[in-house]
Design a protein around this motif. Structure first.
Motif, PDB file in Angstrom:
ATOM      1  N   SER A  11     -77.091 -66.306 -44.869  1.00  0.00           N
ATOM      2  CA  SER A  11     -75.750 -66.831 -45.144  1.00  0.00           C
ATOM      3  C   SER A  11     -74.702 -66.195 -44.245  1.00  0.00           C
ATOM      4  CB  SER A  11     -75.382 -66.588 -46.616  1.00  0.00           C
ATOM      5  OG  SER A  11     -75.443 -65.221 -46.923  1.00  0.00           O
ATOM      6  N   ALA A  13     -70.643 -65.790 -44.703  1.00  0.00           N
ATOM      7  CA  ALA A  13     -69.828 -66.003 -45.900  1.00  0.00           C
ATOM      8  C   ALA A  13     -68.429 -65.434 -45.798  1.00  0.00           C
ATOM      9  CB  ALA A  13     -70.537 -65.346 -47.087  1.00  0.00           C
ATOM     10  N   ASP A  15     -66.422 -63.483 -48.561  1.00  0.00           N
ATOM     11  CA  ASP A  15     -66.709 -62.857 -49.859  1.00  0.00           C
ATOM     12  C   ASP A  15     -65.441 -62.408 -50.577  1.00  0.00           C
ATOM     13  OD1 ASP A  15     -69.453 -63.073 -49.442  1.00  0.00           O
ATOM     14  OD2 ASP A  15     -69.665 -61.019 -48.684  1.00  0.00           O
ATOM     15  N   GLY A  30     -71.919 -62.180 -45.903  1.00  0.00           N
ATOM     16  CA  GLY A  30     -73.108 -63.024 -45.844  1.00  0.00           C
ATOM     17  C   GLY A  30     -74.268 -62.196 -45.327  1.00  0.00           C
ATOM     18  N   ARG A  94     -74.385 -55.477 -60.764  1.00  0.00           N
ATOM     19  CA  ARG A  94     -73.451 -56.335 -60.037  1.00  0.00           C
ATOM     20  C   ARG A  94     -73.436 -57.694 -60.705  1.00  0.00           C
ATOM     21  NH1 ARG A  94     -74.405 -57.333 -53.748  1.00  0.00           N
ATOM     22  NH2 ARG A  94     -75.901 -58.922 -54.352  1.00  0.00           N
ATOM     23  N   ASN A 125     -81.417 -63.409 -46.899  1.00  0.00           N
ATOM     24  CA  ASN A 125     -81.228 -64.099 -48.169  1.00  0.00           C
ATOM     25  C   ASN A 125     -80.430 -65.403 -48.027  1.00  0.00           C
ATOM     26  OD1 ASN A 125     -81.003 -64.614 -50.904  1.00  0.00           O
ATOM     27  ND2 ASN A 125     -79.178 -63.317 -51.096  1.00  0.00           N
ATOM     28  N   MET A 150     -83.489 -63.159 -53.383  1.00  0.00           N
ATOM     29  CA  MET A 150     -82.729 -62.579 -54.496  1.00  0.00           C
ATOM     30  C   MET A 150     -83.066 -63.286 -55.808  1.00  0.00           C
ATOM     31  SD  MET A 150     -78.888 -64.143 -54.033  1.00  0.00           S
ATOM     32  CE  MET A 150     -78.170 -63.064 -55.243  1.00  0.00           C
ATOM     33  N   GLY A 235     -74.087 -55.874 -49.132  1.00  0.00           N
ATOM     34  CA  GLY A 235     -74.729 -55.983 -47.824  1.00  0.00           C
ATOM     35  C   GLY A 235     -75.711 -54.889 -47.490  1.00  0.00           C
ATOM     36  N   GLY A 237     -78.659 -54.326 -48.655  1.00  0.00           N
ATOM     37  CA  GLY A 237     -80.011 -54.871 -48.494  1.00  0.00           C
ATOM     38  C   GLY A 237     -80.168 -55.618 -47.174  1.00  0.00           C
ATOM     39  N   ASP A 238     -79.163 -56.360 -46.805  1.00  0.00           N
ATOM     40  CA  ASP A 238     -79.217 -57.129 -45.556  1.00  0.00           C
ATOM     41  C   ASP A 238     -79.159 -56.190 -44.345  1.00  0.00           C
ATOM     42  OD1 ASP A 238     -78.849 -59.343 -47.332  1.00  0.00           O
ATOM     43  OD2 ASP A 238     -76.719 -58.859 -47.324  1.00  0.00           O
TER      44      ASP A 238
HETATM   45  P1  AMP Z   1     -76.571 -57.741 -50.650  1.00  0.00           P
HETATM   46  O1  AMP Z   1     -75.527 -56.815 -51.217  1.00  0.00           O
HETATM   47  O2  AMP Z   1     -77.473 -57.079 -49.655  1.00  0.00           O
HETATM   48  O3  AMP Z   1     -77.298 -58.484 -51.718  1.00  0.00           O
HETATM   49  O4  AMP Z   1     -75.796 -58.863 -49.798  1.00  0.00           O
HETATM   50  C1  AMP Z   1     -74.547 -59.354 -50.172  1.00  0.00           C
HETATM   51  C2  AMP Z   1     -74.206 -60.522 -49.265  1.00  0.00           C
HETATM   52  O5  AMP Z   1     -75.086 -61.598 -49.576  1.00  0.00           O
HETATM   53  C3  AMP Z   1     -72.791 -61.036 -49.468  1.00  0.00           C
HETATM   54  O6  AMP Z   1     -72.062 -60.891 -48.280  1.00  0.00           O
HETATM   55  C4  AMP Z   1     -72.930 -62.491 -49.887  1.00  0.00           C
HETATM   56  O7  AMP Z   1     -72.105 -63.359 -49.152  1.00  0.00           O
HETATM   57  C5  AMP Z   1     -74.390 -62.813 -49.636  1.00  0.00           C
HETATM   58  N1  AMP Z   1     -74.950 -63.583 -50.745  1.00  0.00           N
HETATM   59  C6  AMP Z   1     -74.738 -63.414 -52.065  1.00  0.00           C
HETATM   60  N2  AMP Z   1     -75.401 -64.337 -52.787  1.00  0.00           N
HETATM   61  C7  AMP Z   1     -76.066 -65.103 -51.888  1.00  0.00           C
HETATM   62  C8  AMP Z   1     -76.943 -66.236 -51.974  1.00  0.00           C
HETATM   63  N3  AMP Z   1     -77.258 -66.784 -53.149  1.00  0.00           N
HETATM   64  N4  AMP Z   1     -77.466 -66.751 -50.837  1.00  0.00           N
HETATM   65  C9  AMP Z   1     -77.136 -66.212 -49.663  1.00  0.00           C
HETATM   66  N5  AMP Z   1     -76.320 -65.163 -49.493  1.00  0.00           N
HETATM   67  C10 AMP Z   1     -75.790 -64.607 -50.583  1.00  0.00           C
END
Ligand code: AMP
Length: 297
Positions: A11, A13, A15, A30, A94, A125, A150, A235, A237-238
């Motif tokens: 994604s 995004a 936020d 994202g 969260r 994700n 997720m 973010g 995790g990403d």
């Molecule tokens: P994390 O904290 O690693 O889970 O990542 C958070 C990021 O994931 C945020 O910047 C959101 O924009 C993005 N995010 C949250 N929910 C989703 C989803 N369902 N699909 C894709 N990205 C998401």
């Protein structure tokens, strides 16, 4: 750039982030954004994704600065993906306030020829069907595919997710999501059940308790780097995922990939949004890597 390059889908995004201390809107985020910033420190990165015509210039500037190839990043008329999240005092819980797919709802990723031949693919994700569309267009039989997901997709798109898992080599997943996905209640039984679904390497992320990588022959445990103050865990995790796959793309070992992932994730939670990883200096990264390298087991 075919042999050492990372393709990321996920994604992009705007936020809304609420912590017990701060609230900020329209934060550039994202899963792709965090993963890109982390990965770009070790390997060239290509991005496949979509933003709406409301995506701010500073977001595009960030993508232009950190991505090597933006051929498959589309700007279309409509609203950028939006997500709102709220953290409690203990940081581990969260609540999602909203998820608005916006332009992602009708997005059909088309990979340009160079992106059909990357050596490493990070399915960050996003809806599993989009992850699968990227897998379907990959023409490199040796590409290493790393996937993250997720709870939302485990609950709402399980069949699609299972399909993606059956085509992936490495799964990055939180402890609680691993239990949710498998119905098992110990780490080892979760890992076995996940390996049965496809990926032979499973990385269980345990937040402030670090992570454990399980492969057929190895188990590697890494602590989280001890930080003084959490500012915003969004973010992490990403960032972990981007830091991990880019080291593998750079020819480094699994140990080094985990060390880099954990260090960048520790920096991520110390700042708001992408701020701390963007501002991280090499000396601090090296210091943290040395600390974790002495303790990896
Ligand atoms: P994390 O904290 O690693 O889970 O990542 C958070 C990021 O994931 C945020 O910047 C959101 O924009 C993005 N995010 C949250 N929910 C989703 C989803 N369902 N699909 C894709 N990205 C998401």
């Amino acid at each position: 750039m075919t042999n050492d390059s990372v393709l990321i889908v996920g994604s992009i995004a705007l936020d809304l982030i609420e912590t017990p201390y701060e609230r900020k809107e329209n934060v550039i985020g994202g899963s792709t954004t965090y993963a890109l910033i982390a990965a770009s420190k070790s390997a060239p990165v290509s991005v496949v994704g979509v933003v709406g015509d409301d995506f701010p210039k500073k977001g595009m500037d960030l993508y232009k600065k950190y991505a090597h190839n933006l051929n498959d990043l589309k700007i279309v008329s409509g609203k950028t993906f939006r997500w709102g999240g709220r953290y409690r005092e203990n940081w581990d819980d969260r609540d999602t306030i909203y998820t608005e797919l916006g332009v992602f709802e009708s997005f059909n990723p088309i990979l340009s020829p160079s992106n059909q031949n990357r050596s490493h693919i990070f399915l960050a994700n996003i809806h599993p069907d989009l992850q699968q569309l990227v897998i379907d267009q990959n023409k490199n039989p040796d590409a290493l595919i790393v996937v993250d997901t997720m709870n939302l997709w485990i609950n709402t798109a399980l069949d699609g997710l299972k399909n993606v898992l059956s085509n992936s080599h490495i799964l990055l997943i939180n402890e609680s999501e691993a239990a949710m996905l498998t119905g098992q209640n110990t780490i080892t039984s979760c890992v076995r059940a996940l390996q049965d679904k496809g990926p032979q390497i499973i990385v269980i992320k345990k937040g402030s308790k670090g992570a454990i990588l399980f492969s057929e022959k190895d188990q590697i445990t890494i602590d989280a780097y001890p930080i003084e103050q959490v500012v915003d865990p969004t973010g992490a995790g990403d960032t972990f995922g981007g830091g991990f796959i880019s080291c593998l793309a750079n020819g480094e070992t699994m140990d080094e990939a985990l060390i880099n992932a954990s260090v960048l994730a520790s920096l991520c939670v110390e700042g708001f949004g992408t701020g701390a990883v963007l501002g991280a200096n090499k000396k601090e990264i090296t210091l943290r890597k040395n600390y974790l390298r002495d303790r990896i087991r």
